[in-house]
Write a protein that holds these residues in place. Structure first.
Motif, PDB file in Angstrom:
ATOM      1  N   ALA A 137       0.802  -1.224   0.000  1.00 40.49           N
ATOM      2  CA  ALA A 137       0.000   0.000   0.000  1.00 40.49           C
ATOM      3  C   ALA A 137       0.832   1.269   0.000  1.00 40.49           C
ATOM      4  CB  ALA A 137      -0.969   0.015   1.186  1.00 40.49           C
ATOM      5  N   TRP A 138       2.147   1.105  -0.032  1.00 39.13           N
ATOM      6  CA  TRP A 138       3.009   2.276  -0.144  1.00 39.13           C
ATOM      7  C   TRP A 138       3.459   2.415  -1.585  1.00 39.13           C
ATOM      8  CZ3 TRP A 138       4.071   5.700   3.682  1.00 39.13           C
ATOM      9  CH2 TRP A 138       3.836   5.309   5.007  1.00 39.13           C
ATOM     10  N   GLN A 139       3.473   3.630  -2.084  1.00 41.16           N
ATOM     11  CA  GLN A 139       4.042   3.805  -3.408  1.00 41.16           C
ATOM     12  C   GLN A 139       5.176   4.815  -3.379  1.00 41.16           C
ATOM     13  OE1 GLN A 139       0.101   4.650  -5.121  1.00 41.16           O
ATOM     14  NE2 GLN A 139       0.911   6.640  -5.715  1.00 41.16           N
ATOM     15  N   PRO A 140       6.349   4.395  -3.864  1.00 41.41           N
ATOM     16  CA  PRO A 140       7.515   5.272  -3.876  1.00 41.41           C
ATOM     17  C   PRO A 140       7.286   6.468  -4.781  1.00 41.41           C
ATOM     18  CG  PRO A 140       7.980   3.195  -4.999  1.00 41.41           C
ATOM     19  CD  PRO A 140       6.632   3.058  -4.405  1.00 41.41           C
ATOM     20  N   VAL A 141       7.793   7.585  -4.384  1.00 39.09           N
ATOM     21  CA  VAL A 141       7.570   8.810  -5.141  1.00 39.09           C
ATOM     22  C   VAL A 141       8.882   9.392  -5.638  1.00 39.09           C
ATOM     23  CG1 VAL A 141       6.812  11.202  -4.994  1.00 39.09           C
ATOM     24  CG2 VAL A 141       5.489   9.409  -3.885  1.00 39.09           C
ATOM     25  N   GLU A 142       9.835   9.459  -4.711  1.00 39.55           N
ATOM     26  CA  GLU A 142      11.043  10.153  -5.064  1.00 39.55           C
ATOM     27  C   GLU A 142      12.218   9.535  -4.341  1.00 39.55           C
ATOM     28  OE1 GLU A 142      11.162  14.897  -6.123  1.00 39.55           O
ATOM     29  OE2 GLU A 142      10.293  14.158  -4.269  1.00 39.55           O
ATOM     30  N   CYS A 143      13.364  10.029  -4.645  1.00 44.26           N
ATOM     31  CA  CYS A 143      14.561   9.446  -4.085  1.00 44.26           C
ATOM     32  C   CYS A 143      15.658  10.490  -4.120  1.00 44.26           C
ATOM     33  CB  CYS A 143      14.957   8.231  -4.914  1.00 44.26           C
ATOM     34  SG  CYS A 143      16.171   7.190  -4.145  1.00 44.26           S
ATOM     35  N   GLY A 144      16.541  10.447  -3.158  1.00 37.91           N
ATOM     36  CA  GLY A 144      17.650  11.396  -3.157  1.00 37.91           C
ATOM     37  C   GLY A 144      18.672  10.953  -2.143  1.00 37.91           C
ATOM     38  N   SER A 145      19.585  11.855  -1.808  1.00 39.36           N
ATOM     39  CA  SER A 145      20.504  11.548  -0.729  1.00 39.36           C
ATOM     40  C   SER A 145      20.871  12.845  -0.047  1.00 39.36           C
ATOM     41  CB  SER A 145      21.746  10.827  -1.260  1.00 39.36           C
ATOM     42  OG  SER A 145      22.480  11.699  -2.082  1.00 39.36           O
ATOM     43  N   ALA A 146      21.238  12.764   1.202  1.00 37.44           N
ATOM     44  CA  ALA A 146      21.512  13.973   1.960  1.00 37.44           C
ATOM     45  C   ALA A 146      22.341  13.635   3.174  1.00 37.44           C
ATOM     46  CB  ALA A 146      20.193  14.617   2.390  1.00 37.44           C
ATOM     47  N   VAL A 147      22.893  14.655   3.805  1.00 38.36           N
ATOM     48  CA  VAL A 147      23.541  14.464   5.085  1.00 38.36           C
ATOM     49  C   VAL A 147      22.453  14.573   6.145  1.00 38.36           C
ATOM     50  CG1 VAL A 147      25.195  15.390   6.728  1.00 38.36           C
ATOM     51  CG2 VAL A 147      25.738  15.392   4.296  1.00 38.36           C
ATOM     52  N   PRO A 148      22.335  13.576   7.001  1.00 37.63           N
ATOM     53  CA  PRO A 148      21.224  13.551   7.955  1.00 37.63           C
ATOM     54  C   PRO A 148      21.291  14.705   8.946  1.00 37.63           C
ATOM     55  CG  PRO A 148      22.843  11.864   8.489  1.00 37.63           C
ATOM     56  CD  PRO A 148      23.243  12.422   7.170  1.00 37.63           C
ATOM     57  N   SER A 149      20.127  15.192   9.312  1.00 38.65           N
ATOM     58  CA  SER A 149      20.065  16.198  10.368  1.00 38.65           C
ATOM     59  C   SER A 149      20.430  15.527  11.683  1.00 38.65           C
ATOM     60  CB  SER A 149      18.653  16.768  10.463  1.00 38.65           C
ATOM     61  OG  SER A 149      17.798  15.830  11.081  1.00 38.65           O
ATOM     62  N   ALA A 150      20.620  16.340  12.700  1.00 32.30           N
ATOM     63  CA  ALA A 150      21.005  15.802  14.004  1.00 32.30           C
ATOM     64  C   ALA A 150      19.983  14.788  14.501  1.00 32.30           C
ATOM     65  CB  ALA A 150      21.151  16.945  15.010  1.00 32.30           C
ATOM     66  N   ALA A 151      18.703  15.127  14.343  1.00 30.65           N
ATOM     67  CA  ALA A 151      17.660  14.253  14.849  1.00 30.65           C
ATOM     68  C   ALA A 151      17.655  12.914  14.125  1.00 30.65           C
ATOM     69  CB  ALA A 151      16.301  14.934  14.713  1.00 30.65           C
ATOM     70  N   VAL A 152      17.826  12.956  12.826  1.00 29.71           N
ATOM     71  CA  VAL A 152      17.828  11.720  12.051  1.00 29.71           C
ATOM     72  C   VAL A 152      19.054  10.887  12.390  1.00 29.71           C
ATOM     73  CG1 VAL A 152      17.988  10.733   9.732  1.00 29.71           C
ATOM     74  CG2 VAL A 152      16.455  12.660  10.175  1.00 29.71           C
ATOM     75  N   ALA A 153      20.199  11.554  12.546  1.00 27.25           N
ATOM     76  CA  ALA A 153      21.411  10.841  12.910  1.00 27.25           C
ATOM     77  C   ALA A 153      21.216  10.117  14.236  1.00 27.25           C
ATOM     78  CB  ALA A 153      22.584  11.811  13.006  1.00 27.25           C
ATOM     79  N   ARG A 154      20.559  10.759  15.167  1.00 32.17           N
ATOM     80  CA  ARG A 154      20.301  10.148  16.466  1.00 32.17           C
ATOM     81  C   ARG A 154      19.436   8.902  16.299  1.00 32.17           C
ATOM     82  NH1 ARG A 154      17.428  14.116  19.024  1.00 32.17           N
ATOM     83  NH2 ARG A 154      19.082  15.512  18.355  1.00 32.17           N
ATOM     84  N   LEU A 155      18.484   9.033  15.394  1.00 34.54           N
ATOM     85  CA  LEU A 155      17.578   7.927  15.127  1.00 34.54           C
ATOM     86  C   LEU A 155      18.351   6.735  14.578  1.00 34.54           C
ATOM     87  CD1 LEU A 155      14.515   7.662  15.310  1.00 34.54           C
ATOM     88  CD2 LEU A 155      14.388   8.281  12.904  1.00 34.54           C
ATOM     89  N   LEU A 156      19.357   7.018  13.773  1.00 37.68           N
ATOM     90  CA  LEU A 156      20.130   5.961  13.118  1.00 37.68           C
ATOM     91  C   LEU A 156      21.289   5.485  13.986  1.00 37.68           C
ATOM     92  CD1 LEU A 156      20.260   7.544   9.554  1.00 37.68           C
ATOM     93  CD2 LEU A 156      19.078   5.429  10.153  1.00 37.68           C
ATOM     94  N   ASP A 157      21.445   6.054  15.164  1.00 43.05           N
ATOM     95  CA  ASP A 157      22.588   5.752  16.021  1.00 43.05           C
ATOM     96  C   ASP A 157      23.873   6.256  15.390  1.00 43.05           C
ATOM     97  OD1 ASP A 157      20.899   4.421  17.737  1.00 43.05           O
ATOM     98  OD2 ASP A 157      21.240   2.497  16.786  1.00 43.05           O
ATOM     99  N   ALA A 158      24.336   7.385  15.840  1.00 45.44           N
ATOM    100  CA  ALA A 158      25.594   7.964  15.353  1.00 45.44           C
ATOM    101  C   ALA A 158      25.579   8.211  13.848  1.00 45.44           C
ATOM    102  CB  ALA A 158      26.758   7.074  15.723  1.00 45.44           C
ATOM    103  N   ASN A 159      26.702   8.024  13.220  1.00 48.15           N
ATOM    104  CA  ASN A 159      26.860   8.307  11.789  1.00 48.15           C
ATOM    105  C   ASN A 159      26.510   9.746  11.456  1.00 48.15           C
ATOM    106  OD1 ASN A 159      27.189   5.566  11.830  1.00 48.15           O
ATOM    107  ND2 ASN A 159      25.144   5.154  11.045  1.00 48.15           N
ATOM    108  N   GLY A 160      26.970  10.653  12.233  1.00 51.05           N
ATOM    109  CA  GLY A 160      26.597  12.044  12.012  1.00 51.05           C
ATOM    110  C   GLY A 160      27.018  12.605  10.673  1.00 51.05           C
ATOM    111  N   GLU A 161      28.022  11.987  10.076  1.00 50.05           N
ATOM    112  CA  GLU A 161      28.570  12.563   8.842  1.00 50.05           C
ATOM    113  C   GLU A 161      28.164  11.787   7.592  1.00 50.05           C
ATOM    114  OE1 GLU A 161      30.129  15.380   9.037  1.00 50.05           O
ATOM    115  OE2 GLU A 161      29.958  15.349  11.220  1.00 50.05           O
ATOM    116  N   GLU A 162      28.098  10.507   7.754  1.00 49.09           N
ATOM    117  CA  GLU A 162      27.820   9.656   6.594  1.00 49.09           C
ATOM    118  C   GLU A 162      26.534  10.063   5.875  1.00 49.09           C
ATOM    119  OE1 GLU A 162      27.427   4.841   5.688  1.00 49.09           O
ATOM    120  OE2 GLU A 162      26.903   5.676   7.632  1.00 49.09           O
ATOM    121  N   PRO A 163      26.594  10.185   4.554  1.00 53.19           N
ATOM    122  CA  PRO A 163      25.379  10.555   3.820  1.00 53.19           C
ATOM    123  C   PRO A 163      24.373   9.409   3.827  1.00 53.19           C
ATOM    124  CG  PRO A 163      27.153  10.025   2.293  1.00 53.19           C
ATOM    125  CD  PRO A 163      27.761  10.029   3.665  1.00 53.19           C
TER     126      PRO A 163
END
Lengths: 255, 255
Positions: free
Chosen positions: B98-124
Motif C-alpha cells: 500500500a506504499w508507493q515510492p515517489v522520489e529518491c535522493g541523498s543527503a547528510v542527515p540532520s542531528a535528529a535523524v542521525a540520532r535515530l540511526l545511532d551515530a553516523n553524524g557525517e555519513e550521507p
DNA sequence: GAGTGGTCTAGACCACACG
DNA sequence: GTGTGGTCTAGACCACTCA
C-alpha cells in the motif's frame, strides 16, 4: 524587473512566527525557562495577541512549550517515551506496571463501548479507572471495561467501590488466560474528567489508545486510555529510551 | 436562596457549542453532508465566528468534520483503520504494501535523524519518499533514511532519482536480514511538503510514526511517516476492521 | 491584588474552488 | 464573480495562580 522577489506565496504570519520561535527555543532557551508573557511577545513581534497565540498553540501541540493559566509559558522538556507495546501479553494490573487504580464502578456500556466488546449491548460492565504515572507526572487516564460475564467471581467481592474494589477486579482478571490483544491509537480531545486527571484543560489533545483483551477468540475486556499528546511519545518495542526531538528533517540551530 | 442554580462553573461557549454540534451530527446529519457555512452557523448560535470556529476546529481534530477552503464543511466518515503493526517483520517495499515510492535522493542527515540511526553524524544517507494510499486517499507520507553503508550495492544503480531509483533502493533492502523494528507514535504538525502530499494545510495535526529497522543489533535504516490525524486510526494487531466511533463513554444520540 | 493564560467579540481582508 | 474557509486585528473580560 527592478523588484526584489515579492513574497509570491505569502506565508501566514503565525507560521513564520512559529519558525522564529522554534529557532529561538533551540538556541536561546533552556528547558523549564519561562518565556515573556503573551502580551509582551505579541508586542515584540508586532502582531495581535491572537496571532501570537496561534503560533504558541502549535508549539504546545508539538510538545515544545507548556502553558499554564495564571503561571506562564515555559519551555517543555523532550517528550517521555511511554511503552504501550503488547509484547508482554499480560493483563492490566499484573505486577506493578506503573498504573494505579483509582476508582471502580459498573454501568451499562454505551454503544461505542459495546461495539468494542463485541455485542453484549445490554449486559452491565464493571469499570475500573486507572492513572498511569511516569517520572512523577500523570501521563494517562484509562477506563477499563469488563463485562460482568467475563469474571463471575466478582459478585463475591465485598468492597463496593474505590481503589480497593478496583484492585480486586484486576486481581480477578489475572485468573483468565490471555490469548492476545488488539490495540489502536488515534487523536482525540480530553473529556472533562480525563482532563482533570491529566492536569490539562478540557479539550486538550490526547492520544487515545483503545485495547481489546482476547481470550479464546472472544473479547473479554476492553480499555480506553487517553495519553497527554503534548508530553508523551508512545513506543512499541524496545525504543523506550530513544531520544527524538521534534525538529526532524527541518531546522538547524544557529547558536 | 431564590435563585436557580447559577452556573457555578460556566462552561466555555465553544465547549458547549461542540457538544450541541456533536449531538446534531449524530442525529441529524449523514456522512458527506455539507453543513451551513461558518457565518451562518455563528449567527444561528448567536456567537462570534471565531468562537464557532473554535468548536469546529476541535470537531475536525476529533475526525468528525472535514473542512476545505473554498468548498465548505462536511461530515467526515469514520476514521479508517491503518495497520502499522510490526508483526510481519518485513522491509518496506516488500510485496505490495500500500506504499508507493515517489522520489529518491541523498543527503547528510540532520542531528535528529542521525540520532535515530545511532551515530553516523557525517555519513550521507539515501532518502526515499513514499506515499501510503488506502481506499483511494493518501493517508501518510514517509521519508525513509538508509545510510549509504547499509546497502553498498546501491552505488551500482543507474537511475539518478525519481520513482525508478526509489524502487531500486527498496529492492536492495530486501537482501538484508531484518531482525526487528522499533516504533514510536507521537503527535506533530504537518510540514509544508507533507501537508501537500496529504492534501492538508501546513500545520495540520498528524500522527508521526518513527521506525528503526534493526539488523544484527545495528540500526540499518529508519523512517519517519506522518499520518493524517483527522482521518486515520493506527492499528496494531488484527483490529483493522474494528469500528470505533469518537463518542466513547459520552453522548447518546436522541434521534 | 497583580499578573498570567483562556475566552470572546465584531469586524476586515485574503486564498482558494467552482461555475 | 461569488462563496467558502483561513488569517488577522484591537480590543474586552474571565479564571486561575501566587505572593
Amino acid at each position: 524587473m527592478g523588484t526584489t522577489q515579492l513574497e509570491s506565496v505569502p506565508e501566514p504570519k503565525y507560521w513564520h512566527l512559529k519558525t522564529v520561535l522554534t529557532d529561538a527555543l533551540d538556541s536561546e532557551f533552556a528547558v523549564g525557562e519561562i518565556l515573556p508573557n503573551e502580551r509582551e511577545l505579541a508586542a515584540r513581534f508586532g502582531v495581535a495577541r491572537a496571532t501570537l497565540r496561534q503560533a504558541l498553540e502549535q508549539l504546545e501541540l508539538e510538545g515544545r512549550l507548556q502553558r499554564r493559566r495564571g503561571v506562564g509559558t515555559t519551555v517543555a522538556p523532550p517528550r517521555v517515551g511511554v511503552d504501550v507495546s503488547t509484547s508482554q501479553q499480560t493483563w492490566p494490573g499484573a505486577s506493578d506496571d506503573a498504573w494505579q487504580p483509582v476508582e471502580c464502578g459498573s454501568a451499562v456500556p454505551s454503544a461505542a463501548v459495546a461495539r468494542l466488546l463485541d455485542a453484549n449491548g445490554e449486559e452491565p460492565v464493571h469499570t475500573v479507572r486507572r492513572i498511569r504515572v511516569t517520572h512523577g507526572q500523570s501521563v494517562a487516564a484509562e477506563l477499563l471495561y469488563v463485562p460482568a460475564g467475563s469474571v463471575p467471581g466478582l459478585s463475591a467481592i465485598d468492597a463496593p467501590s474505590g481503589p480497593a474494589r478496583a484492585r480486586a477486579v484486576l486481581r480477578e482478571l489475572q485468573h483468565l488466560d490471555l490469548d492476545g490483544q488488539d490495540r489502536a491509537v488515534e487523536l482525540g480531545s480530553a473529556r472533562a474528567d480525563d482532563a482533570k486527571e491529566l492536569d490539562r484543560l478540557p479539550g486538550a489533545p490526547v492520544l487515545v489508545v483503545t485495547t481489546r483483551y482476547i481470550t479464546g477468540g472472544r473479547t473479554v475486556a476492553a480499555s480506553v486510555a487517553t495519553y497527554r499528546a503534548d508530553t508523551c511519545r508512545l513506543t512499541f518495542g524496545d525504543s523506550g529510551d530513544l531520544e527524538i526531538s521534534d525538529e526532524l528533517p527541518g531546522g538547524k540551530k544557529a547558536s
